[in-house]
Design a protein around this motif. Structure first.
Motif, PDB file in Angstrom:
ATOM      1  N   UNK A   1       0.834  -1.203   0.000  1.00 41.15           N
ATOM      2  CA  UNK A   1       0.000   0.000   0.000  1.00 41.15           C
ATOM      3  C   UNK A   1       0.867   1.252   0.000  1.00 41.15           C
ATOM      4  N   UNK A   2       1.923   1.255   0.811  1.00 43.15           N
ATOM      5  CA  UNK A   2       2.846   2.395   0.836  1.00 43.15           C
ATOM      6  C   UNK A   2       3.531   2.567  -0.511  1.00 43.15           C
ATOM      7  N   UNK A   3       3.881   1.458  -1.149  1.00 48.56           N
ATOM      8  CA  UNK A   3       4.488   1.515  -2.481  1.00 48.56           C
ATOM      9  C   UNK A   3       3.540   2.171  -3.481  1.00 48.56           C
ATOM     10  N   UNK A   4       2.291   1.750  -3.469  1.00 48.93           N
ATOM     11  CA  UNK A   4       1.298   2.330  -4.386  1.00 48.93           C
ATOM     12  C   UNK A   4       1.082   3.814  -4.097  1.00 48.93           C
ATOM     13  N   UNK A   5       0.980   4.169  -2.827  1.00 55.57           N
ATOM     14  CA  UNK A   5       0.782   5.584  -2.464  1.00 55.57           C
ATOM     15  C   UNK A   5       1.976   6.420  -2.902  1.00 55.57           C
ATOM     16  N   UNK A   6       3.181   5.902  -2.701  1.00 57.46           N
ATOM     17  CA  UNK A   6       4.381   6.624  -3.133  1.00 57.46           C
ATOM     18  C   UNK A   6       4.418   6.819  -4.637  1.00 57.46           C
ATOM     19  N   UNK A   7       4.017   5.791  -5.379  1.00 56.40           N
ATOM     20  CA  UNK A   7       3.972   5.922  -6.840  1.00 56.40           C
ATOM     21  C   UNK A   7       2.983   6.996  -7.276  1.00 56.40           C
ATOM     22  N   UNK A   8       1.817   7.009  -6.638  1.00 50.28           N
ATOM     23  CA  UNK A   8       0.810   8.024  -6.982  1.00 50.28           C
ATOM     24  C   UNK A   8       1.348   9.418  -6.696  1.00 50.28           C
ATOM     25  N   UNK A   9       1.993   9.599  -5.550  1.00 50.93           N
ATOM     26  CA  UNK A   9       2.563  10.911  -5.213  1.00 50.93           C
ATOM     27  C   UNK A   9       3.636  11.302  -6.226  1.00 50.93           C
TER      28      UNK A   9
ATOM     29  N   UNK B   1      10.576   3.089   9.872  1.00 51.65           N
ATOM     30  CA  UNK B   1      10.726   4.365  10.571  1.00 51.65           C
ATOM     31  C   UNK B   1      10.916   5.506   9.580  1.00 51.65           C
ATOM     32  N   UNK B   2      11.752   5.282   8.572  1.00 49.24           N
ATOM     33  CA  UNK B   2      11.967   6.325   7.554  1.00 49.24           C
ATOM     34  C   UNK B   2      10.698   6.550   6.746  1.00 49.24           C
ATOM     35  N   UNK B   3       9.929   5.483   6.513  1.00 52.52           N
ATOM     36  CA  UNK B   3       8.658   5.636   5.798  1.00 52.52           C
ATOM     37  C   UNK B   3       7.724   6.576   6.566  1.00 52.52           C
ATOM     38  N   UNK B   4       7.699   6.442   7.880  1.00 51.79           N
ATOM     39  CA  UNK B   4       6.883   7.336   8.703  1.00 51.79           C
ATOM     40  C   UNK B   4       7.363   8.774   8.548  1.00 51.79           C
ATOM     41  N   UNK B   5       8.672   8.982   8.574  1.00 57.76           N
ATOM     42  CA  UNK B   5       9.237  10.333   8.428  1.00 57.76           C
ATOM     43  C   UNK B   5       8.914  10.911   7.052  1.00 57.76           C
ATOM     44  N   UNK B   6       9.012  10.095   6.011  1.00 55.11           N
ATOM     45  CA  UNK B   6       8.694  10.551   4.655  1.00 55.11           C
ATOM     46  C   UNK B   6       7.219  10.957   4.570  1.00 55.11           C
ATOM     47  N   UNK B   7       6.337  10.148   5.146  1.00 52.57           N
ATOM     48  CA  UNK B   7       4.916  10.485   5.151  1.00 52.57           C
ATOM     49  C   UNK B   7       4.641  11.777   5.904  1.00 52.57           C
ATOM     50  N   UNK B   8       5.315  11.955   7.039  1.00 49.83           N
ATOM     51  CA  UNK B   8       5.159  13.215   7.786  1.00 49.83           C
ATOM     52  C   UNK B   8       5.674  14.393   6.964  1.00 49.83           C
ATOM     53  N   UNK B   9       6.754  14.171   6.213  1.00 44.48           N
ATOM     54  CA  UNK B   9       7.262  15.223   5.325  1.00 44.48           C
ATOM     55  C   UNK B   9       6.244  15.621   4.276  1.00 44.48           C
ATOM     56  N   UNK B  10       5.515  14.630   3.755  1.00 43.49           N
ATOM     57  CA  UNK B  10       4.458  14.931   2.782  1.00 43.49           C
ATOM     58  C   UNK B  10       3.341  15.749   3.414  1.00 43.49           C
ATOM     59  N   UNK B  11       2.980  15.391   4.645  1.00 44.18           N
ATOM     60  CA  UNK B  11       1.900  16.108   5.327  1.00 44.18           C
ATOM     61  C   UNK B  11       2.282  17.559   5.576  1.00 44.18           C
ATOM     62  N   UNK B  12       3.525  17.815   5.927  1.00 50.41           N
ATOM     63  CA  UNK B  12       3.990  19.161   6.257  1.00 50.41           C
ATOM     64  C   UNK B  12       4.322  19.972   5.002  1.00 50.41           C
TER      65      UNK B  12
ATOM     66  N   UNK C   1      -1.417  15.607   1.721  1.00 48.73           N
ATOM     67  CA  UNK C   1      -1.982  15.337   3.046  1.00 48.73           C
ATOM     68  C   UNK C   1      -2.542  13.914   3.153  1.00 48.73           C
ATOM     69  N   UNK C   2      -3.354  13.528   2.182  1.00 47.42           N
ATOM     70  CA  UNK C   2      -4.018  12.216   2.264  1.00 47.42           C
ATOM     71  C   UNK C   2      -3.025  11.078   2.092  1.00 47.42           C
ATOM     72  N   UNK C   3      -2.219  11.139   1.034  1.00 49.01           N
ATOM     73  CA  UNK C   3      -1.288  10.032   0.805  1.00 49.01           C
ATOM     74  C   UNK C   3      -0.143  10.049   1.801  1.00 49.01           C
ATOM     75  N   UNK C   4       0.217  11.218   2.313  1.00 46.41           N
ATOM     76  CA  UNK C   4       1.198  11.282   3.393  1.00 46.41           C
ATOM     77  C   UNK C   4       0.681  10.580   4.632  1.00 46.41           C
ATOM     78  N   UNK C   5      -0.596  10.793   4.952  1.00 43.50           N
ATOM     79  CA  UNK C   5      -1.209  10.121   6.109  1.00 43.50           C
ATOM     80  C   UNK C   5      -1.275   8.611   5.888  1.00 43.50           C
ATOM     81  N   UNK C   6      -1.578   8.198   4.660  1.00 44.60           N
ATOM     82  CA  UNK C   6      -1.604   6.758   4.347  1.00 44.60           C
ATOM     83  C   UNK C   6      -0.215   6.157   4.557  1.00 44.60           C
ATOM     84  N   UNK C   7       0.812   6.837   4.086  1.00 42.63           N
ATOM     85  CA  UNK C   7       2.179   6.324   4.209  1.00 42.63           C
ATOM     86  C   UNK C   7       2.613   6.279   5.674  1.00 42.63           C
ATOM     87  N   UNK C   8       2.258   7.300   6.456  1.00 43.40           N
ATOM     88  CA  UNK C   8       2.548   7.273   7.894  1.00 43.40           C
ATOM     89  C   UNK C   8       1.873   6.066   8.542  1.00 43.40           C
ATOM     90  N   UNK C   9       0.602   5.855   8.226  1.00 45.68           N
ATOM     91  CA  UNK C   9      -0.143   4.737   8.812  1.00 45.68           C
ATOM     92  C   UNK C   9       0.470   3.395   8.407  1.00 45.68           C
TER      93      UNK C   9
END
Length: 120
Positions: A14-22, A64-75, A93-101
């Motif tokens: 799921x994180x892979x797909x979200x990252x590709x979309x972003x 852990x880095x995936x969480x940081x990357x997702x937070x970076x997207x949110x910010x 915001x949305x895909x960053x939250x998905x990646x954090x989760x």
């Protein structure tokens, strides 16, 4: 050590797909510039971390880095000033939250696999 089946890691897929979309979202946002480049690089980083998590499921750092990357997207929309470009901001915001989760879901799994004794 016997590798874990990557198909069981739905969170990393799921994180892979979200990252590709972003990473490719600039195509339908029709934007060019530093914020677009930053969002692209964050998407590529999410894809890279997800691939690492899939191929090395016992690496705690990937989750852990995936969480940081997702937070970076949110910010990013606030930090880079593209809150006025609603589709681009909402994508971040949305895909960053998905990646954090997904990173948060995968972290305990990676910790458990990391602690498991290696089979000889």
């Amino acid at each position: 050590m016997k590798p874990v089946k990557s198909t069981a890691r739905w969170d990393d897929w799921t994180a892979l797909a979200a990252g590709l979309v972003v990473a490719v979202s600039w195509i339908w946002h029709q934007t060019i510039g530093p914020p677009t480049a930053a969002l692209f690089l964050l998407g590529v980083a999410a894809v890279f971390m997800a691939v690492l998590a899939l191929t090395h499921p016992d690496l705690i750092a990937t989750e852990a880095v995936m969480i940081v990357v997702g937070l970076g997207m949110i910010v990013a929309p606030w930090a880079l000033g593209f809150t006025g470009v609603a589709p681009m901001a909402w994508t971040a915001w949305i895909l960053g939250a998905v990646i954090v989760a997904m990173g948060a879901i995968g972290l305990p799994q990676a910790i458990a696999l990391h602690r498991r004794p290696a089979a000889h």
